[in-house]
Design a protein around this motif. Structure first.
Motif, PDB file in Angstrom:
ATOM      1  N   ASN A 169      36.065 -28.114 -30.024  1.00 17.67           N
ATOM      2  CA  ASN A 169      34.703 -28.562 -29.749  1.00 17.67           C
ATOM      3  C   ASN A 169      34.439 -28.771 -28.267  1.00 17.67           C
ATOM      4  O   ASN A 169      33.337 -28.499 -27.795  1.00 17.67           O
ATOM      5  CB  ASN A 169      34.423 -29.876 -30.490  1.00 17.67           C
ATOM      6  N   VAL A 170      35.448 -29.276 -27.542  1.00 17.37           N
ATOM      7  CA  VAL A 170      35.206 -29.758 -26.184  1.00 17.37           C
ATOM      8  C   VAL A 170      35.983 -28.982 -25.125  1.00 17.37           C
ATOM      9  O   VAL A 170      35.438 -28.622 -24.077  1.00 17.37           O
ATOM     10  CB  VAL A 170      35.566 -31.259 -26.079  1.00 17.37           C
ATOM     11  N   LEU A 171      37.250 -28.713 -25.383  1.00 15.72           N
ATOM     12  CA  LEU A 171      38.140 -28.270 -24.312  1.00 15.72           C
ATOM     13  C   LEU A 171      38.357 -26.757 -24.256  1.00 15.72           C
ATOM     14  O   LEU A 171      38.612 -26.219 -23.178  1.00 15.72           O
ATOM     15  CB  LEU A 171      39.500 -28.974 -24.453  1.00 15.72           C
ATOM     16  N   HIS A 172      38.291 -26.070 -25.376  1.00 14.90           N
ATOM     17  CA  HIS A 172      38.544 -24.631 -25.379  1.00 14.90           C
ATOM     18  C   HIS A 172      37.489 -23.921 -24.535  1.00 14.90           C
ATOM     19  O   HIS A 172      36.293 -24.230 -24.636  1.00 14.90           O
ATOM     20  CB  HIS A 172      38.519 -24.102 -26.811  1.00 14.90           C
ATOM     21  N   PRO A 173      37.894 -22.972 -23.676  1.00 17.41           N
ATOM     22  CA  PRO A 173      36.931 -22.365 -22.741  1.00 17.41           C
ATOM     23  C   PRO A 173      35.852 -21.517 -23.402  1.00 17.41           C
ATOM     24  O   PRO A 173      34.839 -21.227 -22.772  1.00 17.41           O
ATOM     25  CB  PRO A 173      37.823 -21.511 -21.818  1.00 17.41           C
ATOM     26  N   GLU A 174      36.062 -21.106 -24.647  1.00 17.60           N
ATOM     27  CA  GLU A 174      35.018 -20.352 -25.339  1.00 17.60           C
ATOM     28  C   GLU A 174      34.828 -20.932 -26.738  1.00 17.60           C
ATOM     29  O   GLU A 174      35.765 -21.479 -27.322  1.00 17.60           O
ATOM     30  CB  GLU A 174      35.379 -18.872 -25.428  1.00 17.60           C
ATOM     31  N   LYS A 175      33.642 -20.833 -27.266  1.00 17.81           N
ATOM     32  CA  LYS A 175      33.343 -21.371 -28.587  1.00 17.81           C
ATOM     33  C   LYS A 175      33.839 -20.407 -29.665  1.00 17.81           C
ATOM     34  O   LYS A 175      33.540 -19.204 -29.623  1.00 17.81           O
ATOM     35  CB  LYS A 175      31.840 -21.605 -28.748  1.00 17.81           C
ATOM     36  N   VAL A 176      34.579 -20.928 -30.607  1.00 22.26           N
ATOM     37  CA  VAL A 176      35.085 -20.161 -31.743  1.00 22.26           C
ATOM     38  C   VAL A 176      34.528 -20.836 -32.995  1.00 22.26           C
ATOM     39  O   VAL A 176      35.125 -21.781 -33.518  1.00 22.26           O
ATOM     40  CB  VAL A 176      36.626 -20.128 -31.772  1.00 22.26           C
ATOM     41  N   PRO A 177      33.382 -20.384 -33.472  1.00 23.23           N
ATOM     42  CA  PRO A 177      32.707 -21.098 -34.561  1.00 23.23           C
ATOM     43  C   PRO A 177      33.573 -21.318 -35.798  1.00 23.23           C
ATOM     44  O   PRO A 177      33.516 -22.387 -36.414  1.00 23.23           O
ATOM     45  CB  PRO A 177      31.507 -20.197 -34.872  1.00 23.23           C
ATOM     46  N   SER A 178      34.377 -20.337 -36.174  1.00 24.03           N
ATOM     47  CA  SER A 178      35.202 -20.487 -37.373  1.00 24.03           C
ATOM     48  C   SER A 178      36.234 -21.594 -37.194  1.00 24.03           C
ATOM     49  O   SER A 178      36.527 -22.353 -38.128  1.00 24.03           O
ATOM     50  CB  SER A 178      35.901 -19.174 -37.718  1.00 24.03           C
ATOM     51  N   ALA A 179      36.794 -21.707 -35.989  1.00 21.39           N
ATOM     52  CA  ALA A 179      37.780 -22.764 -35.719  1.00 21.39           C
ATOM     53  C   ALA A 179      37.100 -24.122 -35.666  1.00 21.39           C
ATOM     54  O   ALA A 179      37.641 -25.117 -36.174  1.00 21.39           O
ATOM     55  CB  ALA A 179      38.509 -22.477 -34.415  1.00 21.39           C
ATOM     56  N   ILE A 180      35.926 -24.179 -35.049  1.00 21.87           N
ATOM     57  CA  ILE A 180      35.185 -25.436 -34.995  1.00 21.87           C
ATOM     58  C   ILE A 180      34.866 -25.917 -36.405  1.00 21.87           C
ATOM     59  O   ILE A 180      35.068 -27.087 -36.748  1.00 21.87           O
ATOM     60  CB  ILE A 180      33.903 -25.269 -34.160  1.00 21.87           C
ATOM     61  N   GLU A 181      34.381 -25.006 -37.243  1.00 20.87           N
ATOM     62  CA  GLU A 181      34.047 -25.376 -38.620  1.00 20.87           C
ATOM     63  C   GLU A 181      35.286 -25.834 -39.383  1.00 20.87           C
ATOM     64  O   GLU A 181      35.261 -26.848 -40.086  1.00 20.87           O
ATOM     65  CB  GLU A 181      33.403 -24.196 -39.341  1.00 20.87           C
ATOM     66  N   ARG A 182      36.369 -25.099 -39.230  1.00 21.74           N
ATOM     67  CA  ARG A 182      37.617 -25.416 -39.935  1.00 21.74           C
ATOM     68  C   ARG A 182      38.106 -26.831 -39.602  1.00 21.74           C
ATOM     69  O   ARG A 182      38.391 -27.628 -40.498  1.00 21.74           O
ATOM     70  CB  ARG A 182      38.684 -24.387 -39.551  1.00 21.74           C
ATOM     71  N   TYR A 183      38.183 -27.149 -38.319  1.00 25.61           N
ATOM     72  CA  TYR A 183      38.797 -28.420 -37.939  1.00 25.61           C
ATOM     73  C   TYR A 183      37.815 -29.591 -38.017  1.00 25.61           C
ATOM     74  O   TYR A 183      38.248 -30.725 -38.241  1.00 25.61           O
ATOM     75  CB  TYR A 183      39.479 -28.290 -36.579  1.00 25.61           C
ATOM     76  N   ASN A 184      36.522 -29.335 -37.894  1.00 22.24           N
ATOM     77  CA  ASN A 184      35.565 -30.395 -38.182  1.00 22.24           C
ATOM     78  C   ASN A 184      35.612 -30.756 -39.668  1.00 22.24           C
ATOM     79  O   ASN A 184      35.502 -31.933 -40.034  1.00 22.24           O
ATOM     80  CB  ASN A 184      34.155 -29.980 -37.778  1.00 22.24           C
ATOM     81  N   ASP A 185      35.768 -29.730 -40.516  1.00 21.70           N
ATOM     82  CA  ASP A 185      35.897 -30.001 -41.956  1.00 21.70           C
ATOM     83  C   ASP A 185      37.162 -30.794 -42.252  1.00 21.70           C
ATOM     84  O   ASP A 185      37.165 -31.678 -43.116  1.00 21.70           O
ATOM     85  CB  ASP A 185      35.913 -28.691 -42.739  1.00 21.70           C
ATOM     86  N   GLN A 186      38.247 -30.487 -41.558  1.00 24.39           N
ATOM     87  CA  GLN A 186      39.494 -31.218 -41.770  1.00 24.39           C
ATOM     88  C   GLN A 186      39.365 -32.665 -41.294  1.00 24.39           C
ATOM     89  O   GLN A 186      39.891 -33.586 -41.922  1.00 24.39           O
ATOM     90  CB  GLN A 186      40.655 -30.518 -41.057  1.00 24.39           C
TER      91      GLN A 186
END
Length: 247
Positions: free
Chosen positions: A118-135
């Protein structure tokens, strides 16, 4: 009693689990605040070869320890002689350890990876954001369901197991980038539980200790990186170039 020395990076959540316990038990301590740039370098890696915080040295017993869960269990065993934050009965003792392990293996890693994408990765990866926000929300759901009919994770008092969850829960809004008032949306039992703990004088003292340490290193209160860098990638590039990343 001699002061226990604790090494920490003020922005990190895990050291404040330990400081919270120290404050709640009234154990004297002194802080060695180190910069993120130095956590994987000597002399700190002579203390913790894994290059993570926190670590402690207890001159009263000549023990050096790292890993926040191990440190908490040590402090409880060695210094909580009145069992303020623990139980000695078989069932409760192991249930406390169970919840601490869930914090270490569930909350900490999932919240940390969520913060990364969400904050630190230099590019947005929507699938990863969704996965770990869900977790992250799944972990909150486990806690919320358990707290439906009780105030504390184990027994009828706050214990070290409850306390271990506070630093990561306190920064959910800066992890998933929501409004502070929305960070526990859908999880009212967790919100009430969290509020009970952050209202305690010991937690307020932790935050009073943290604030000047953050300012001393020029760290952004929300992101934890030096305020002069707009992105974490800029910060990492500066570290790789060997620049002085201080304020």
């Amino acid at each position: 009693m001699k002061n226990i020395r604790i090494w920490l990076i003020p922005a990190g959540p895990n050291p404040w689990k330990v400081v919270f316990v120290l404050e709640e038990l009234g154990i004297p301590y002194e802080i060695t605040s180190i910069r993120f740039d130095d956590v994987k370098k000597k002399p700190y890696t002579d203390v913790n070869p894994n290059g993570r915080v926190p670590s402690i040295y207890d001159p009263n017993t000549d023990i050096t320890l790292w890993e926040s869960g191990a440190i908490i269990q040590y402090l409880i065993e060695q210094y909580d002689t009145n069992h303020k934050l623990t139980y000695t009965t078989l069932k409760e003792k192991h249930q406390l350890n169970q919840w601490l392990q869930f914090q270490m293996s569930g909350q900490g890693p999932y919240f940390g990876v969520s913060a990364w994408f969400n904050v630190l990765h230099p590019e947005k990866v929507p699938s990863a954001i969704e996965r770990y926000n869900d977790q992250l929300k799944r972990v909150l759901g486990v806690l919320d369901g358990w707290l439906e009919s009780r105030q504390w994770l184990v027994g009828d008092k706050m214990t070290y197991a409850d306390m271990a969850f506070v630093p990561w829960n306190d920064r959910i809004d800066s992890v998933i980038l929501c409004k502070p008032e929305d960070k526990f949306a859908g999880f009212p039992n967790v919100q009430a539980w969290h509020q009970r703990m952050i209202s305690r004088p010991a937690w307020k003292r932790c935050m009073e200790v943290r604030e000047p340490l953050m300012k001393e290193q020029g760290l952004n209160q929300e992101t934890g990186r030096p305020s002069k860098y707009k992105t974490y990638q800029e910060y990492e590039e500066a570290v790789a170039r060997g620049e002085d990343t201080g304020s």
